[in-house]
Design a protein around this motif. Structure first.
Motif, PDB file in Angstrom:
ATOM      1  N   VAL A 183      45.673  49.463  50.641  1.00 32.00           N
ATOM      2  CA  VAL A 183      45.881  48.830  49.840  1.00 32.00           C
ATOM      3  C   VAL A 183      44.881  47.451  49.463  1.00 32.00           C
ATOM      4  O   VAL A 183      44.252  47.021  49.067  1.00 32.00           O
ATOM      5  CB  VAL A 183      46.683  49.326  48.798  1.00 32.00           C
ATOM      6  N   GLY A 184      45.733  47.032  49.737  1.00 28.76           N
ATOM      7  CA  GLY A 184      45.411  44.857  50.090  1.00 28.76           C
ATOM      8  C   GLY A 184      44.748  45.128  51.148  1.00 28.76           C
ATOM      9  O   GLY A 184      43.794  43.825  50.481  1.00 28.76           O
ATOM     10  N   LYS A 185      43.972  45.661  52.145  1.00 27.78           N
ATOM     11  CA  LYS A 185      42.852  45.852  52.757  1.00 27.78           C
ATOM     12  C   LYS A 185      41.490  45.924  51.689  1.00 27.78           C
ATOM     13  O   LYS A 185      40.534  45.329  51.639  1.00 27.78           O
ATOM     14  CB  LYS A 185      43.145  46.341  53.940  1.00 27.78           C
ATOM     15  N   GLY A 186      41.937  46.848  51.426  1.00 20.85           N
ATOM     16  CA  GLY A 186      40.515  47.116  50.343  1.00 20.85           C
ATOM     17  C   GLY A 186      40.541  46.294  49.123  1.00 20.85           C
ATOM     18  O   GLY A 186      39.661  45.946  48.749  1.00 20.85           O
ATOM     19  N   VAL A 187      41.879  45.564  48.621  1.00 22.50           N
ATOM     20  CA  VAL A 187      41.785  44.353  47.742  1.00 22.50           C
ATOM     21  C   VAL A 187      41.085  43.638  48.017  1.00 22.50           C
ATOM     22  O   VAL A 187      39.509  42.812  47.911  1.00 22.50           O
ATOM     23  CB  VAL A 187      42.743  43.623  46.849  1.00 22.50           C
ATOM     24  N   ARG A 188      41.146  42.762  48.757  1.00 18.58           N
ATOM     25  CA  ARG A 188      40.595  41.749  49.933  1.00 18.58           C
ATOM     26  C   ARG A 188      38.947  42.082  49.878  1.00 18.58           C
ATOM     27  O   ARG A 188      37.821  41.420  50.089  1.00 18.58           O
ATOM     28  CB  ARG A 188      41.085  41.255  50.920  1.00 18.58           C
ATOM     29  N   GLU A 189      38.849  43.525  51.208  1.00 22.69           N
ATOM     30  CA  GLU A 189      37.465  43.095  51.049  1.00 22.69           C
ATOM     31  C   GLU A 189      36.378  43.545  49.953  1.00 22.69           C
ATOM     32  O   GLU A 189      34.601  43.153  50.373  1.00 22.69           O
ATOM     33  CB  GLU A 189      37.418  44.417  52.355  1.00 22.69           C
ATOM     34  N   THR A 190      37.345  44.038  49.573  1.00 21.00           N
ATOM     35  CA  THR A 190      36.141  44.616  48.237  1.00 21.00           C
ATOM     36  C   THR A 190      35.945  43.200  47.159  1.00 21.00           C
ATOM     37  O   THR A 190      34.688  43.045  46.757  1.00 21.00           O
ATOM     38  CB  THR A 190      36.375  45.587  47.402  1.00 21.00           C
ATOM     39  N   GLY A 191      36.569  42.057  47.050  1.00 18.65           N
ATOM     40  CA  GLY A 191      37.098  41.208  46.704  1.00 18.65           C
ATOM     41  C   GLY A 191      37.468  42.014  45.249  1.00 18.65           C
ATOM     42  O   GLY A 191      36.785  40.783  44.476  1.00 18.65           O
ATOM     43  N   ALA A 192      37.594  42.671  44.751  1.00 14.71           N
ATOM     44  CA  ALA A 192      38.592  42.957  43.730  1.00 14.71           C
ATOM     45  C   ALA A 192      39.984  42.210  43.340  1.00 14.71           C
ATOM     46  O   ALA A 192      39.957  41.754  43.896  1.00 14.71           O
ATOM     47  CB  ALA A 192      39.242  44.292  43.874  1.00 14.71           C
ATOM     48  N   ASP A 193      40.312  41.804  41.817  1.00 19.22           N
ATOM     49  CA  ASP A 193      40.925  41.338  41.450  1.00 19.22           C
ATOM     50  C   ASP A 193      42.352  42.769  40.977  1.00 19.22           C
ATOM     51  O   ASP A 193      43.818  42.490  40.617  1.00 19.22           O
ATOM     52  CB  ASP A 193      40.284  41.485  39.667  1.00 19.22           C
ATOM     53  N   GLY A 194      41.974  43.377  41.772  1.00 22.15           N
ATOM     54  CA  GLY A 194      43.699  44.385  42.095  1.00 22.15           C
ATOM     55  C   GLY A 194      42.753  45.994  41.843  1.00 22.15           C
ATOM     56  O   GLY A 194      42.222  46.402  42.871  1.00 22.15           O
TER      57      GLY A 194
END
Length: 465
Positions: free
Chosen positions: A252-263
């Motif tokens: 999940v942490g990786k997904g937030v970083r790689e997508t540039g998401a706010d959460g």
């Protein structure tokens, strides 16, 4: 409930207590005013920046940041001396005349939070959008439609996978495009905590014919076959495996970083407990630990939005930053008692400085009726909007958002233009009222709209001023 999962389709069955009859107001003695409630006293202390025992207009505006802050301040300043005392802020000041019947309640000071929140406003109905199309990315025109309708969105689990080969890459591209239109837009990506959807490079392994270790141990086994257990075609995660919990949170942490998401929007919060009901306590504890690990992995400023959280789970309420009330089939499962319970929970969530998404899945109500086209669904959604929107507005609080549609794909309502969403709304003047405790009729006044809902009849009215 703090949320109702589409998987469980649970219905709150608690009947709200009828409001107490309105007390007859007695003349206020000219002695010392009543002691202000502790919450009001704490709010006042935060507003009184120079600690001189009174709040000036500049101090109030510094924390309120509302466009009508001057008017709000003037209403609280009962003696019109240019400052607000603790008694005036608390509503306990001695008065020589009765207050106006429609006197707005004093706005509460915002609760301090560590995570960044969307740019909430009462100017129009606060809208949350969540959508996906597994075959493609948004067109430029569609991108503008969504951006114009909401500044708080989530990209669904398989969006753009046929185009990009990875749903995370699809989310990353869309988030980048949205933020070019409006850098303040809040964009989440989707991740499931119960089902192993194989739509990203990190979860694709769960779509293989044979899942190899260590990932095989991350899945629940069917006791009869020894094979990974499925719900439909999708394999099921085993939240009781500590190695899985670590992998999931890190992913999940990786997904937030790689997508540039706010959460992240976390779906299916049940931990597949229906497959191991005798271990419910262990499953609940493991699910909470995994959410706590995920929050740490995404960072304190990012939003952890949880879907399907029960009110008897204070641990998850403490961990989450935002909560969805999903209501996948509102016509069948959303009772009048459940709606009133939702309103109560929305107040609790707002009091904690957190975010609510009140989502309505619109479905044909007549038993056995069939909708055969998107046009049928859109027509029905328009017919029922006045009721569901009125129900939302009766209970809406700061950082409450409304989501409306009949599914989760791009074609299920995200691109529909509902004129009501663009009409001027304005802040609520006070909480809702229930004129007759024996009836299910509620009303509420906003600066530019009057709202009435009859939960027993399933009817709502909004009169725009």
């Amino acid at each position: 409930m703090l949320g109702i999962s589409a998987c469980d389709q649970r219905v709150a069955d608690s009947t709200p207590p009828a409001p107490a009859p309105k007390a007859v107001e007695q003349p206020v003695a000219k002695s010392a005013p009543p002691t202000p409630p502790p919450v009001k006293a704490n709010q006042f202390e935060k507003l009184d920046a120079d600690k001189n025992g009174a709040v000036a207009l500049e101090e109030y505006k510094a924390r309120s940041k509302k466009p009508d802050a001057d008017a709000r301040f003037a209403k609280i300043d009962a003696d019109k001396n240019g400052t607000v005392s603790l008694e005036e802020w608390s509503g306990t000041a001695a008065k020589t005349e009765e207050p106006a019947a429609e006197e707005p309640s004093a706005p509460a000071a915002e609760v301090a939070v560590t995570f960044r929140r969307p740019p909430f406003s009462w100017d129009t109905v606060p809208i949350y959008q969540m959508f996906g199309d597994g075959k493609r990315l948004l067109t430029d025109a569609e991108l503008k439609i969504v951006a114009a309708s909401s500044d708080f969105i989530c990209i669904e689990k398989s969006h753009g996978i046929s185009k990009t080969g990875c749903a995370w890459l699809g989310a990353a591209r869309e988030i980048e495009r949205f933020k070019k239109i409006d850098p303040k837009m809040f964009c989440l990506f989707y991740f499931n905590s119960a089902y192993a959807f194989p739509f990203s490079k990190d979860t694709g392994v769960f779509g293989a014919k044979v899942v190899e270790e260590p990932f095989r141990s991350f899945l629940i086994s069917d006791p009869k076959t020894g094979e990974p257990k499925r719900r439909g075609a999708v394999r099921m995660y085993d939240v009781l495996n500590p190695e899985f919990r670590t992998w999931w949170a890190e992913t999940v942490g990786k997904g937030v970083r790689e997508t540039g998401a706010d959460g992240v929007f976390v779906d299916q919060m049940h931990g597949n407990v229906f497959s191991r009901r005798k271990q419910k306590n262990e499953v609940d504890a493991a699910q909470a630990e995994m959410m706590r690990m995920a929050k740490k992995a995404i960072g304190p400023e990012k939003i952890l939005l949880l879907n399907g959280v029960d009110e008897d789970r204070p641990d998850l309420f403490e961990i989450g930053d935002a909560f969805m009330f999903e209501h996948a089939n509102a016509a069948r499962f959303l009772t009048k008692e459940a709606i009133v319970k939702d309103w109560d929970d929305m107040k609790k969530i707002a009091a904690a400085g957190k975010i609510t998404v009140w989502r309505i899945g619109v479905n044909k109500e007549a038993k056995g009726a069939k909708l055969v086209s998107e046009a049928d669904l859109e027509k029905f959604s328009r017919e029922r909007l006045s009721y569901y929107l009125a129900a939302f507005l009766i209970g809406a609080q700061p950082y409450s958002y409304f989501q409306y549609g009949w599914g989760w794909t791009l074609q299920d309502g995200a691109l529909v233009d509902y004129p009501e969403f663009s009409k001027p709304l304005g802040a609520p003047k006070a909480e809702a009222t229930r004129p007759d405790p024996a009836a299910w009729i509620f009303t509420r006044e906003f600066e530019k709209a009057s709202v009435r809902v009859d939960l027993a009849a399933g009817q709502g009215e909004i009169h725009w001023h």
